[in-house]
Design an enzyme around this catalytic site. Sequence first.
Site, PDB file in Angstrom:
ATOM      1  CG  ASP A 221      -1.926  -1.130   1.206  1.00  0.00           C
ATOM      2  OD1 ASP A 221      -2.198  -1.646   0.107  1.00  0.00           O
ATOM      3  OD2 ASP A 221      -2.443  -1.492   2.283  1.00  0.00           O
ATOM      4  NE  ARG A 287     -11.670 -11.343   2.921  1.00  0.00           N
ATOM      5  CZ  ARG A 287     -10.715 -10.484   2.567  1.00  0.00           C
ATOM      6  NH1 ARG A 287     -10.517 -10.159   1.306  1.00  0.00           N
ATOM      7  NH2 ARG A 287      -9.950  -9.943   3.490  1.00  0.00           N
TER       8      ARG A 287
END
Length: 357
Positions: A221, A287
């Site tokens: 990230d 999910r």
Amino acid sequence: MPARVAHKYLDFGLVEELPDSYAWKALDHDLPSEEAHKPNSVPIIDLDHNNAIELIGSACKTWGVFQVVNHNISKNLLDDIEYEGRKLFSLPMHQKLKAARSPDGPSGYGVPSISSFFPKLMWHEGFTISGSPLAHARQLWPEDHTRFCQTIQEYEKEMNKLAERIMWLILGSLNINKEDITWAGSKDDQFQEGSSAVLQLNSYPACPDPDRAMGLAAHTDSTIVTILHQTNNTSGLQVYREDYGWTRVPPQNGALVVNVGDLLHILTNGWCPSVLHRAVVHRTQHRLSIAYLYGPPSSARISPIPKLVDKFHPQLYRAITWGEYLGIKAKHFDKALRSVLVSDPTSESLGPNDDNC
Ligand SMILES: O=C(O)CCC(=O)C(=O)O
Ligand SMILES: [Fe+2]
């Protein structure tokens, strides 16, 4: 019924067989076996523990990821954001596309921004919120978007406090305090605008062939830290460690996952590795994960903290703003960190005009 592809968007609910464009080769070789007993697993840290600072410091240096409990985010808020996320992704495709992210835009509904770096598509749809969600929420629910916007706002407010607290615990473990970082001290007028952040809702629909599909491909990230809520106790997140290979991060009731991002790696002059991670999908379960991507004020220039630089630990990275780093990441992806090294003997191929990545 054949899959309907609207632009590059797949209506996942209509697909009975994995389309070739979504079939990743030999993915199962990398998947850790359920039975594999690892000597260790991603640490779970109680933020109220007396040694929370030391535990977090050690988790950051060895894993670059950990889970936190006793984080003060109420179960109601976690349930509310999950409810709003599910409501959004269950809208018909034509409705979601009204809030489609424009090609270089920061917000809206769409495929993962890292898709262009991979030959195959991901079994994923996302909704990115940068700044106010109002304009897109109005497009999705012209009549009633108040609750969605209020929940997003409340979630971002609480996550901001938690991310800041965790950042200082991590930095505290390296003896860094507010005096050591100009942009983080609230006294400095220049950075009154405060930290910035993006909220990313990730949806991984049930998949007819999960062993050959990829939910979200391996990446780090571009944040200081990311706080990830794996909703409904549904697993999917995997992290990579050089000595272990891929490891699952099993959802733990009420726990939140914290990823070290590239900017914290730069800030700590390489002490905290940013964690490589990915998400896999399920045959029957849909999910949903919610990532709070926490970064510095947009005008702040991030560089290794001087206290962490000495003759034995020379400065590794040059100063850079979050916006500049995102631009580099969008171009160089997994080679982005390397391309901000102060001096990198191998960086010739990453010159500003190189478009190979
Ligand atoms: O869904 C997950 O577990 C991972 C999500 C993620 O890595 C991201 O949003 O950056
Ligand atoms: Fe991520």
